[in-house]
Scaffold this motif. Structure first.
Motif, PDB file in Angstrom:
ATOM      1  N   ALA A   1      38.886   8.373  48.853  1.00  0.00           N
ATOM      2  CA  ALA A   1      39.774   9.537  48.779  1.00  0.00           C
ATOM      3  C   ALA A   1      41.192   9.095  49.112  1.00  0.00           C
ATOM      4  CB  ALA A   1      39.298  10.603  49.754  1.00  0.00           C
ATOM      5  N   CYS A   2      42.102  10.045  49.189  1.00  0.00           N
ATOM      6  CA  CYS A   2      43.491   9.731  49.548  1.00  0.00           C
ATOM      7  C   CYS A   2      43.945  10.667  50.668  1.00  0.00           C
ATOM      8  CB  CYS A   2      44.428   9.973  48.365  1.00  0.00           C
ATOM      9  SG  CYS A   2      44.038   9.018  46.921  1.00  0.00           S
ATOM     10  N   GLY A   3      44.854  10.187  51.483  1.00  0.00           N
ATOM     11  CA  GLY A   3      45.531  11.017  52.486  1.00  0.00           C
ATOM     12  C   GLY A   3      44.569  11.749  53.403  1.00  0.00           C
ATOM     13  N   THR A   4      44.806  13.042  53.540  1.00  0.00           N
ATOM     14  CA  THR A   4      43.989  13.855  54.429  1.00  0.00           C
ATOM     15  C   THR A   4      42.517  13.811  54.037  1.00  0.00           C
ATOM     16  OG1 THR A   4      45.792  15.311  55.042  1.00  0.00           O
ATOM     17  CG2 THR A   4      43.593  16.278  55.082  1.00  0.00           C
ATOM     18  N   ALA A   5      42.253  13.820  52.740  1.00  0.00           N
ATOM     19  CA  ALA A   5      40.860  13.805  52.283  1.00  0.00           C
ATOM     20  C   ALA A   5      40.181  12.512  52.743  1.00  0.00           C
ATOM     21  CB  ALA A   5      40.809  13.943  50.766  1.00  0.00           C
ATOM     22  N   MET A   6      40.962  11.415  52.790  1.00  0.00           N
ATOM     23  CA  MET A   6      40.386  10.146  53.263  1.00  0.00           C
ATOM     24  C   MET A   6      40.080  10.239  54.766  1.00  0.00           C
ATOM     25  SD  MET A   6      41.898   6.322  53.043  1.00  0.00           S
ATOM     26  CE  MET A   6      43.133   6.602  54.274  1.00  0.00           C
TER      27      MET A   6
ATOM     28  N   VAL B   1      51.665  22.138  50.996  1.00  0.00           N
ATOM     29  CA  VAL B   1      51.439  20.715  50.684  1.00  0.00           C
ATOM     30  C   VAL B   1      50.602  20.059  51.788  1.00  0.00           C
ATOM     31  CG1 VAL B   1      52.626  18.489  50.558  1.00  0.00           C
ATOM     32  CG2 VAL B   1      53.413  20.388  49.160  1.00  0.00           C
ATOM     33  N   ALA B   2      50.886  20.399  53.033  1.00  0.00           N
ATOM     34  CA  ALA B   2      50.123  19.816  54.137  1.00  0.00           C
ATOM     35  C   ALA B   2      48.736  20.443  54.170  1.00  0.00           C
ATOM     36  CB  ALA B   2      50.847  20.054  55.453  1.00  0.00           C
ATOM     37  N   SER B   3      47.759  19.612  54.028  1.00  0.00           N
ATOM     38  CA  SER B   3      46.386  20.110  53.945  1.00  0.00           C
ATOM     39  C   SER B   3      45.843  20.456  55.335  1.00  0.00           C
ATOM     40  CB  SER B   3      45.541  18.995  53.316  1.00  0.00           C
ATOM     41  OG  SER B   3      44.261  19.462  53.069  1.00  0.00           O
ATOM     42  N   THR B   4      45.278  21.631  55.484  1.00  0.00           N
ATOM     43  CA  THR B   4      44.714  22.043  56.787  1.00  0.00           C
ATOM     44  C   THR B   4      43.286  22.562  56.600  1.00  0.00           C
ATOM     45  OG1 THR B   4      45.790  24.209  56.499  1.00  0.00           O
ATOM     46  CG2 THR B   4      46.927  22.586  57.879  1.00  0.00           C
TER      47      THR B   4
ATOM     48  N   SER C   1      49.580  17.976  44.572  1.00  0.00           N
ATOM     49  CA  SER C   1      48.499  17.303  43.877  1.00  0.00           C
ATOM     50  C   SER C   1      49.100  16.089  43.154  1.00  0.00           C
ATOM     51  CB  SER C   1      47.888  18.344  42.948  1.00  0.00           C
ATOM     52  OG  SER C   1      47.143  17.792  41.974  1.00  0.00           O
ATOM     53  N   VAL C   2      48.627  14.903  43.515  1.00  0.00           N
ATOM     54  CA  VAL C   2      49.278  13.683  43.036  1.00  0.00           C
ATOM     55  C   VAL C   2      48.546  13.208  41.778  1.00  0.00           C
ATOM     56  CG1 VAL C   2      50.085  11.371  43.673  1.00  0.00           C
ATOM     57  CG2 VAL C   2      49.976  13.169  45.390  1.00  0.00           C
ATOM     58  N   THR C   3      49.019  13.724  40.639  1.00  0.00           N
ATOM     59  CA  THR C   3      48.287  13.495  39.396  1.00  0.00           C
ATOM     60  C   THR C   3      48.763  12.256  38.647  1.00  0.00           C
ATOM     61  OG1 THR C   3      49.797  15.084  38.409  1.00  0.00           O
ATOM     62  CG2 THR C   3      47.646  15.900  39.034  1.00  0.00           C
TER      63      THR C   3
ATOM     64  N   SER D   1      37.249  22.084  56.074  1.00  0.00           N
ATOM     65  CA  SER D   1      36.105  22.415  55.206  1.00  0.00           C
ATOM     66  C   SER D   1      35.432  21.138  54.691  1.00  0.00           C
ATOM     67  CB  SER D   1      36.552  23.248  54.000  1.00  0.00           C
ATOM     68  OG  SER D   1      37.280  24.345  54.434  1.00  0.00           O
ATOM     69  N   GLN D   2      36.253  20.128  54.411  1.00  0.00           N
ATOM     70  CA  GLN D   2      35.667  18.852  53.930  1.00  0.00           C
ATOM     71  C   GLN D   2      34.812  18.221  55.025  1.00  0.00           C
ATOM     72  OE1 GLN D   2      39.387  17.003  52.961  1.00  0.00           O
ATOM     73  NE2 GLN D   2      39.436  17.790  50.876  1.00  0.00           N
ATOM     74  N   VAL D   3      35.315  18.251  56.267  1.00  0.00           N
ATOM     75  CA  VAL D   3      34.545  17.632  57.354  1.00  0.00           C
ATOM     76  C   VAL D   3      33.232  18.400  57.545  1.00  0.00           C
ATOM     77  CG1 VAL D   3      34.558  16.954  59.781  1.00  0.00           C
ATOM     78  CG2 VAL D   3      36.651  16.755  58.445  1.00  0.00           C
TER      79      VAL D   3
ATOM     80  N   SER E   1      38.248  15.244  47.225  1.00  0.00           N
ATOM     81  CA  SER E   1      39.572  15.630  46.729  1.00  0.00           C
ATOM     82  C   SER E   1      39.668  17.140  46.709  1.00  0.00           C
ATOM     83  CB  SER E   1      39.795  15.066  45.327  1.00  0.00           C
ATOM     84  OG  SER E   1      41.017  15.533  44.827  1.00  0.00           O
ATOM     85  N   GLN E   2      40.582  17.670  47.502  1.00  0.00           N
ATOM     86  CA  GLN E   2      40.809  19.119  47.508  1.00  0.00           C
ATOM     87  C   GLN E   2      41.080  19.593  46.099  1.00  0.00           C
ATOM     88  OE1 GLN E   2      42.570  22.658  47.070  1.00  0.00           O
ATOM     89  NE2 GLN E   2      44.077  21.014  47.031  1.00  0.00           N
ATOM     90  N   SER E   3      42.088  18.994  45.462  1.00  0.00           N
ATOM     91  CA  SER E   3      42.513  19.451  44.131  1.00  0.00           C
ATOM     92  C   SER E   3      41.535  19.025  43.046  1.00  0.00           C
ATOM     93  CB  SER E   3      43.882  18.867  43.796  1.00  0.00           C
ATOM     94  OG  SER E   3      43.789  17.445  43.763  1.00  0.00           O
ATOM     95  N   GLY E   4      40.880  17.899  43.270  1.00  0.00           N
ATOM     96  CA  GLY E   4      40.010  17.347  42.223  1.00  0.00           C
ATOM     97  C   GLY E   4      40.813  16.711  41.098  1.00  0.00           C
ATOM     98  N   GLU E   5      42.130  16.548  41.301  1.00  0.00           N
ATOM     99  CA  GLU E   5      42.982  16.030  40.225  1.00  0.00           C
ATOM    100  C   GLU E   5      43.751  14.789  40.632  1.00  0.00           C
ATOM    101  OE1 GLU E   5      42.600  17.232  37.386  1.00  0.00           O
ATOM    102  OE2 GLU E   5      41.768  19.224  37.747  1.00  0.00           O
TER     103      GLU E   5
ATOM    104  N   SER F   1      48.703  12.313  62.936  1.00  0.00           N
ATOM    105  CA  SER F   1      49.935  11.569  62.702  1.00  0.00           C
ATOM    106  C   SER F   1      50.465  11.843  61.286  1.00  0.00           C
ATOM    107  CB  SER F   1      49.647  10.084  62.900  1.00  0.00           C
ATOM    108  OG  SER F   1      50.730   9.317  62.511  1.00  0.00           O
ATOM    109  N   LEU F   2      49.537  11.880  60.317  1.00  0.00           N
ATOM    110  CA  LEU F   2      49.956  12.183  58.938  1.00  0.00           C
ATOM    111  C   LEU F   2      50.565  13.582  58.867  1.00  0.00           C
ATOM    112  CD1 LEU F   2      50.017  11.599  55.863  1.00  0.00           C
ATOM    113  CD2 LEU F   2      47.713  12.484  55.731  1.00  0.00           C
ATOM    114  N   LYS F   3      49.888  14.534  59.529  1.00  0.00           N
ATOM    115  CA  LYS F   3      50.375  15.922  59.498  1.00  0.00           C
ATOM    116  C   LYS F   3      51.787  15.991  60.047  1.00  0.00           C
ATOM    117  CE  LYS F   3      48.375  17.486  57.540  1.00  0.00           C
ATOM    118  NZ  LYS F   3      47.327  17.362  56.603  1.00  0.00           N
ATOM    119  N   LEU F   4      52.001  15.322  61.186  1.00  0.00           N
ATOM    120  CA  LEU F   4      53.313  15.376  61.826  1.00  0.00           C
ATOM    121  C   LEU F   4      54.379  14.763  60.925  1.00  0.00           C
ATOM    122  CD1 LEU F   4      54.911  16.094  64.430  1.00  0.00           C
ATOM    123  CD2 LEU F   4      54.648  13.703  65.065  1.00  0.00           C
TER     124      LEU F   4
END
Ligand code: M6R
Length: 617
Positions: free
Chosen positions: A310-315, A409-412, A613-615, A417-419, A358-362, A494-497
């Motif tokens: 995954a990437c970012g928060t999803a990772m 943009v900041a995933s919360t 969403s980083v397409t 929900s993913q965890v 992936s939240q967006s799936g994209e 740290s990413l969120k901040l």
């Protein structure tokens, strides 16, 4: 990243298109534009800057067309400017195009068109598309067709055939002024079905207030959309039928609903998101089950390695998942950033299960990493929040989080929900494999059921976090520490901040501190320690003492009784099963990042340089 909206009906298209673009602002963009057809003429208005700037452009109020396309651009080829904004037209002003994605071979196509006397006015890759359509309309095999509709569609198809890369495209033309042609590859596009009017969007929230009935366009599929009909064609232009999907998202879910920002609203939606994600996937005393997947014991026993990609928060959600799967299922699990996995020739075969989050799936890298594992014979399982998103269509198995649309943009809420979902998946696997005792799984289920009310408890205490944020919001650097699963929360905190406050921050596994990073600790530096694992309390506290003795200001997030009290601030969270602690300990950290961003007067929902969403790669 870029956003697309389209409308064809009997109403004036402009307000609907701008409204849709406003709903897509969260994706991140730097320019906006719109094209409609009026009296057989294409009218294009566009500029860099916010969508609302479109209302200040000369002529916007005179746009009367009932067919139109619109776009928000996130610059890739060429800086943000009026000329580079979409829509782009061909040299004859007969075709207008908006495009999400990247045309990798645009330089070759441009050269080809230039040798055929086409001129280019922008630096974009997109401008080749309307000109290629014009080229094929006038020179290609379809140019002999007498039916202008067939000729238009044929020209679009020929142009698309030449493109390499990713795209979601809408085309309108003065030749067929009552229709929009849409096509996609590796970039999302949905068509909303209305009554005597139809809509197109790159993201469902853009048109959710007009319809809940959607067609999800597939890769290399063409759609011809009129006000009373939507026709689908494959890449050889053979027409086919397609099933409509009802998306049960509430239109209010895509509005702020009285909250100051989407991020705050989404933080407060977490009890509901967690409840909905648990849904009926387990009950106490009953085994976990998923409506959408059935995995056999025989298959799971053949799996000797799990990758979570995954990437970012999803990772970061995936990192928590590693602890769960290894503890409950006893299968070695590795977590990888999709952008790394796809280029490092990973050891993957039919005995590997690859889980993609992936939240967006994209997300382009995640999709590419999924395709790679599939090509090596692995089974793939997608965890996504968006029904029918690209990743879910590629994966062998899909399970959904039920967080509702996430706009900030900041995933919360997507993260929590993913965890939760990975925890349920781990229990599901463990029950099949009989790798963990019934008693432990029941204890985990009971703890999970209590999570929503415990999140509410933390949210009720948010003013304490706000106070701490006020004390430190002017700082330049911060550090987050944690051991074990708490380290995964430190990374996410740290990413969120950094993403919404622009404060430089680092997360370290507490035990790593003295192997280098401690050199950065000096008087007054803020260090945040996350301490939830009863087995690691003493060790974690010792690491915090090391930074206190070098002058650090400390905030501790904990559900444990700590052996010392010389911290500047302690925020207590409710106790839970250690594997589920990220779902609670991240909540104060999300609030912390949120309040710091607010104190600094920043745009919380749309942080600079970021897209929802980083397409593109
Ligand atoms: O849609 P995805 O879950 O694939 O997105 C992955 C990341 O881009 C995303 O989690 C990003 O890191 C968040 N905006 C961070 O808050």
């Amino acid at each position: 990243m870029c956003g697309i909206v389209g409308y064809v009906g009997s109403q004036k298209a402009t307000p609907i298109l701008i409204d849709g673009l406003l709903a897509l602002e969260y994706r991140g963009y730097d320019s906006a534009g719109i094209a409609t057809i009026e009296n057989s003429t294409l009218k294009v208005l566009k500029d860099k800057g916010r969508v609302n700037n479109l209302y200040n452009l000369d002529g916007i109020n005179e746009l009367e067309g009932t067919v139109g396309i619109a776009h928000t651009r996130w610059a890739t080829h060429g800086q943000p400017s009026k000329l580079n904004s979409h829509p782009h037209m061909d040299n004859s002003n007969q075709f207008a195009v908006v495009h999400n994605g990247i045309i990798e071979n645009y330089a070759d196509l441009k050269k080809f068109l230039e040798t055929n006397n086409y001129k280019f006015f922008s630096e974009t890759d997109t401008e080749v598309i309307p000109n290629l359509i014009h080229y094929y309309y006038t020179n290609g095999p379809v140019s002999i067709l007498s039916d202008s509709k067939e000729r238009f569609l044929g020209a679009v198809k020929s142009a698309i055939y030449d493109l390499k890369g990713s795209y979601a495209i809408e085309v309108i033309s003065t030749i067929c002024p009552n229709e929009i042609i849409a096509v996609r590859k590796d970039s999302p596009l949905v068509i909303g079905k209305g009554d005597g009017e139809n809509y197109i969007a790159s993201d469902i929230p853009a048109i959710l207030k007009y319809t809940k009935d959607f067609y999800l366009l597939d890769d290399n599929e063409f759609a011809v959309i009129n006000k009373d009909s939507i026709k689908f064609f494959d890449n050889t232009l053979i027409e086919h039928n397609k099933a409509v999907k009802n998306i049960a998202w509430d239109a209010n879910a895509a509005s702020k609903d009285g909250y100051e920002d989407f991020m705050l609203k989404e933080i407060y939606e977490q009890p509901t998101a967690v409840r909905e994600t648990i849904g009926s996937r387990f009950y106490l005393g009953k085994k976990c089950s998923f409506d959408d997947i059935h995995i056999t014991k025989e298959y799971l026993q053949s799996v000797n390695k799990i990758f979570i990609i995954a990437c970012g928060t999803a990772m970061h959600a995936g990192l928590a998942g590693k602890y769960m799967i290894e503890h409950l299922c006893k299968i070695s699990t590795e977590v990888d950033a999709a952008s790394e996995f796809r280029y490092r020739n990973p050891i993957v075969d039919e005995h590997t299960l690859c889980i993609y989050i992936s939240q967006s799936g994209e997300t382009a890298d995640t999709i590419a990493a999924l395709k790679l594992a599939k090509s090596k014979g692995a089974k793939t399982l997608a965890i996504s929040n968006v029904i029918g998103s690209s990743i879910t269509r590629e994966a062998d198995y899909t399970i959904y989080t039920h967080a509702g649309p996430e706009i900030a943009v900041a995933s919360t809420k997507a993260y929590t929900s993913q965890v939760v979902l990975i925890a349920i998946l781990s229990m599901y696997f463990a029950e099949i494999l009989e790798s963990t005792s019934y008693a432990e799984i029941e204890e985990l289920k009971a703890s999970m059921v209590d999570l929503p009310s415990k999140i509410e408890q933390i949210l009720d205490d948010s003013s304490k976090i706000k106070d701490f944020a006020q004390m430190v919001y002017t700082e330049k650097d911060m550090f987050f520490l944690g051991r074990g699963i708490d380290y995964t929360v430190a990374l996410e905190s740290s990413l969120k901040l950094k993403e919404i406050s622009y404060i430089h921050s680092e997360a370290y596994a507490s035990g790593e501190l003295k192997h280098g990073p401690i050199a950065l600790i000096e008087n007054g530096v803020t260090v945040i320690g996350i301490i939830t694992n009863p087995q690691l309390v003493e060790k974690s506290v010792s690491n915090v003492q090391e930074v206190i003795s070098r002058g650090a200001k400390t905030l501790i997030i904990t559900n444990q009784i700590l052996p010392s009290s010389n911290f500047d601030y302690v925020f207590n969270i409710p106790n839970t099963h250690p594997l589920l602690s990220p779902i609670l300990s991240i909540i104060p950290m999300q609030l912390f990042a949120y309040y710091i961003s607010k104190f600094k007067g920043l745009d919380v929902d749309k942080p600079r340089n970021l897209a929802k969403s980083v397409t593109v790669e």
